[in-house]
Design an enzyme around this catalytic site. Structure first.
Site, short mmCIF file in Angstrom:
data_model
loop_
_atom_site.label_atom_id
_atom_site.label_comp_id
_atom_site.label_asym_id
_atom_site.label_seq_id
_atom_site.Cartn_x
_atom_site.Cartn_y
_atom_site.Cartn_z
N LYS A 20 1.09 -0.86 0.04
CA LYS A 20 0.18 -0.35 0.00
C LYS A 20 0.99 1.35 -0.08
O LYS A 20 1.89 1.33 0.55
CB LYS A 20 -0.66 -0.07 1.12
N ARG A 48 -3.60 -10.28 4.85
CA ARG A 48 -3.84 -9.98 3.77
C ARG A 48 -2.65 -9.59 2.89
O ARG A 48 -2.18 -8.22 3.00
CB ARG A 48 -4.86 -9.22 3.68
C1 YH5 Z 1 -7.87 -4.86 2.63
O1 YH5 Z 1 -7.32 -3.80 3.95
N1 YH5 Z 1 -7.49 -3.75 0.76
S1 YH5 Z 1 -7.87 -3.93 -2.16
C2 YH5 Z 1 -3.78 -0.36 -3.02
C3 YH5 Z 1 -2.46 -1.15 -2.96
C4 YH5 Z 1 -1.70 -2.14 -2.87
C5 YH5 Z 1 -2.50 -2.86 -2.57
C6 YH5 Z 1 -1.21 -0.52 -4.52
N2 YH5 Z 1 -9.53 -5.37 0.33
C7 YH5 Z 1 -7.74 -4.46 2.20
O2 YH5 Z 1 -5.27 -4.26 -1.47
N3 YH5 Z 1 -10.18 -6.14 2.02
C8 YH5 Z 1 -8.14 -4.37 -0.12
O3 YH5 Z 1 -1.28 0.32 -3.12
C9 YH5 Z 1 -9.04 -5.26 1.52
N4 YH5 Z 1 -8.96 -5.25 4.20
C10 YH5 Z 1 -9.59 -6.61 3.52
N5 YH5 Z 1 -10.02 -6.90 4.93
C11 YH5 Z 1 -6.94 -2.74 -1.92
C12 YH5 Z 1 -5.19 -3.31 -1.92
C13 YH5 Z 1 -4.15 -2.04 -1.96
C14 YH5 Z 1 -4.50 -1.03 -2.46
#
Ligand code: YH5
Length: 353
Positions: free
Chosen positions: A291, A326
């Site tokens: 993130k 996750r």
């Molecule tokens: C979460 O924290 N996050 S979707 C931005 C990024 C990388 C990854 C490159 N679904 C979560 O994963 N479900 C998402 O920057 C989730 N907890 C739960 N339970 C966003 C994501 C992401 C966003």
């Protein structure tokens, strides 16, 4: 506002500290102090020994939840223990997915990647077909079902514990019928008015994730008085709504929603105070993998170069007692957790004298 209890003063082991330490949520961490967060914002550090003398009714109930073991999750034929950390592997089946460039746009490739994650030690495979990235196009329910269903089907048929990452009740029900055993909803069952009933009727566990604002605008100007207190209160309300819909607390997991309507400072404060959320009496899920906060702290490393920062945050979550992380990078995270587990097991092995 009532007084909240934030566990702190973590100790390596409970041995020879009878009465002075408490076990966090039936897991592998023990703590010797709690910070009392009072309604007026005052914070007070108190020892675990004798802490009961300070409790009112709500605090006594929070303390019981904070220190009691979590029931395992039942996901179809699979049982996921929550007395030790578990990995949830991320499979995005979106054409514009956040950090894999849509590498899994093809269903078979996505299912194979998920199976590899399970093989590498992920307890749960989280399959999602809707991007919640700011500016991402809305996905019609029928299209989302079409995207995720073959992946869920193939993974479940192969014996994996599958979670469905969606805000839509139709996607939840279709995925559960195809073998998904957990619903992961970034809206905490608030986006679709039929979601709570769908989860309740199916009898599956659910992740309630905190967010502030809509995905499209949530990062514009996130604001909190006290982020820990407000996220706690919000999750408490969503748990109450889920319970009112017939979902028992033992089937509810909570997640502070890293990056969902939060500045980097908010995200860091949530990590440092994460153990507070065990007072909700639910398993705790944390997702920080790749993130933006990692980019912000590392000279703007691009998303595909955030593994080390992702591991640092996963281990921080474990030190605060999170039961599920996750992540995108399953083998690397599993290795980091095994080393962390070695450290914990050594400390928790009674010394022969
Ligand atoms: C979460 O924290 N996050 S979707 C931005 C990024 C990388 C990854 C490159 N679904 C979560 O994963 N479900 C998402 O920057 C989730 N907890 C739960 N339970 C966003 C994501 C992401 C966003």
């Amino acid at each position: 506002m009532r007084t909240l209890l934030r566990p702190t003063g973590f100790v390596d082991s409970p041995f020879s500290h009878d009465g002075k330490v408490a076990r966090l949520a039936g897991g592998l961490n023990w703590f010797a102090q709690a910070e009392l967060i009072h309604g007026d914002g005052r914070r007070e550090l108190v020892a675990v020994e004798g802490i009961e003398a300070r409790f009112d009714e709500a605090m006594a109930s929070d303390w019981t939840r904070l220190t009691s073991a979590r029931a395992p999750l039942t996901m179809g034929a699979r049982t996921i223990r929550l007395d030790q950390p578990q990995v949830m592997g991320i499979i995005n089946v979106t054409p514009d997915s956040f950090s894999d460039g849509g590498a899994f746009a093809d269903a078979r490739a996505a299912a194979e990647a998920g199976a590899a994650m399970a093989q590498a030690g992920a307890a749960i495979i989280d399959v999602g077909g809707e991007s919640t990235r700011p500016g991402a196009a809305a996905v019609w329910e029928g299209d989302e079902i079409e995207r995720v269903l073959p992946v869920v089907q193939q993974l479940a048929a192969g014996g994996a514990a599958v979670s469905i990452d969606t805000r839509k009740s139709g996607v939840m029900s279709a995925a559960i019928a195809a073998g998904a055993g957990l619903v992961n909803d970034v809206s905490a069952l608030s986006w679709d008015p039929h979601s709570a009933a769908a989860v309740s009727a199916a009898g599956v566990p659910v992740v309630l994730m905190h967010h502030q604002g809509d995905p499209a605008t949530m990062q514009d100007a996130p604001h909190y008085g006290d982020v820990l207190v407000e996220v706690f209160g919000w999750l408490e309300e969503r748990i109450a709504a889920a319970e009112a819909a017939g979902i028992p607390r033992a089937r509810i997991l909570v997640d502070p929603g890293i990056g969902f309507g939060k500045t980097v400072a908010h995200n860091l404060e949530l990590f440092n105070g994460l153990a507070l959320f065990h007072g909700l009496g639910c398993g705790l899920v944390v997702g920080a993998s790749r993130k933006r906060m990692i980019g912000a702290l590392s000279g703007e490393a691009p998303a595909d170069q955030r593994l080390a920062g992702s591991l640092a945050l996963a281990l921080k979550a474990l030190d605060q007692g999170a039961q599920i992380v996750r992540v995108h990078d399953v083998p690397e995270t599993v290795q980091a957790i095994k080393v962390w587990r070695g450290l914990r097991d050594q400390a928790l092995t009674p010394r022969l004298v």
